[in-house]
Design an enzyme around this catalytic site. Structure first.
Site, short mmCIF file in Angstrom:
data_model
loop_
_atom_site.label_atom_id
_atom_site.label_comp_id
_atom_site.label_asym_id
_atom_site.label_seq_id
_atom_site.Cartn_x
_atom_site.Cartn_y
_atom_site.Cartn_z
N TYR A 1 104.41 187.35 -112.46
CA TYR A 1 103.45 186.47 -111.79
C TYR A 1 102.73 185.59 -112.81
CZ TYR A 1 99.15 184.90 -109.60
OH TYR A 1 98.10 184.13 -109.17
N SER B 1 96.02 179.41 -110.87
CA SER B 1 95.28 180.67 -110.85
C SER B 1 94.69 180.92 -112.23
CB SER B 1 96.22 181.83 -110.49
OG SER B 1 95.62 183.08 -110.73
#
Length: 278
Positions: A144, A131
């Site tokens: 995260y 990501s």
């Protein structure tokens, strides 16, 4: 016929990737905790089975079934993941462990299971779905982002270790994608602390996500899962794929901003987006 194994295939990027690989004639093994959400994949010829990447028993059971069906896995797409939100003070150790169990440790364990076959064949490709969140950190989502930073380093080490065996490692880094993952990012929070001191961030974070999802002229447009799936499939067949593939404007702009801005300037930008500047 080449065989591809995909984790997290019950929705979003994973499901679209499974469909596209199948359309192109691959034997597709699609895994997820929620088999009931992969009926459509089974109907088009994918081999679907339950696998919870956080549970060793589930991984072992799944691979027993996989190896009874095939002795060859050419491509592994490590797609399973989720976003645990919450300020560090709010997060329990259970929250933190589960975030890393899904996004890091489960991914590593699944990778370990396919490597003996790939080494034996001296061929294979591992595609980790990272990501843009592995390039910067936002307040309220440290767990995260930390997991995605860890995936960056793990992918680098794996790429170096496996090169002598003819196994290639690709890290795909999309920006925001229109999936349940993004919608869920508004709600995966631990219980608030007494007095809910971080409540304003939660509210503003939700508003920010709604604005991104519903705006047709956002500076950081949301990607369709199929767009990401197409690039995943392309990266699986190129002879010399890039080690990192950034998809979308967000994935390309944010690392540049992080590099050019001072920490203080970058922090100010993030806090301003979340309405936290006094």
């Amino acid at each position: 016929m080449k065989t591809v194994l995909i984790t997290g295939a019950s929705s979003g990027i994973g499901k679209e990737t499974a469909k596209l690989f199948r359309d192109k004639g691959f034997q597709v093994i699609a895994t997820s905790r929620r088999v009931e959400n992969m009926v459509d994949l089974e109907e088009i010829g994918c081999f679907v089975l339950s696998m919870d990447v956080t549970k060793e028993v589930s991984i072992e059971n799944a691979f027993q079934k996989i190896f009874s069906k095939t002795k060859q896995i050419d491509i592994l797409v490590n797609n399973a993941g989720y976003c645990q939100n919450g300020f560090v003070e709010e997060l329990t150790m259970e929250n933190l462990h589960y975030q890393f169990d899904v996004n890091v440790f489960g991914l590593i364990r699944v990778t370990q299971k396919v490597l003996p076959l790939m080494r034996k064949n001296r061929n294979g490709r591992i595609i980790n779905i990272g990501s843009v969140g592995g390039d910067f950190t936002s307040a309220g989502a440290s767990a995260y982002h930390a997991s995605k930073y860890a995936l960056e380093s793990f992918s680098d080490g794996l790429r170096q270790e496996l090169a002598p065996f003819g196994i290639q490692v690709v890290l795909v880094k999309p920006g925001g994608v229109e999936t349940d993952f993004l919608n869920h990012s508004k709600v995966f929070y631990p219980e608030p602390l007494e007095g809910n001191p971080y409540g304003k961030m939660r509210t503003n974070f939700g508003k920010m996500i709604d604005s991104i999802l519903n705006s047709s002229n956002s500076a950081f447009p949301i990607l369709k899962p199929k767009v990401v799936a197409e690039i995943i499939v392309q990266s699986s067949v190129l002879n010399k794929p890039k080690s990192r593939i950034r998809i979308g404007r967000t994935a390309k702009i944010m690392p540049v901003m992080k590099r050019l801005l001072s920490d203080q300037a970058f922090d100010k930008m993030i806090l301003n987006q979340l309405g936290l500047l006094k």
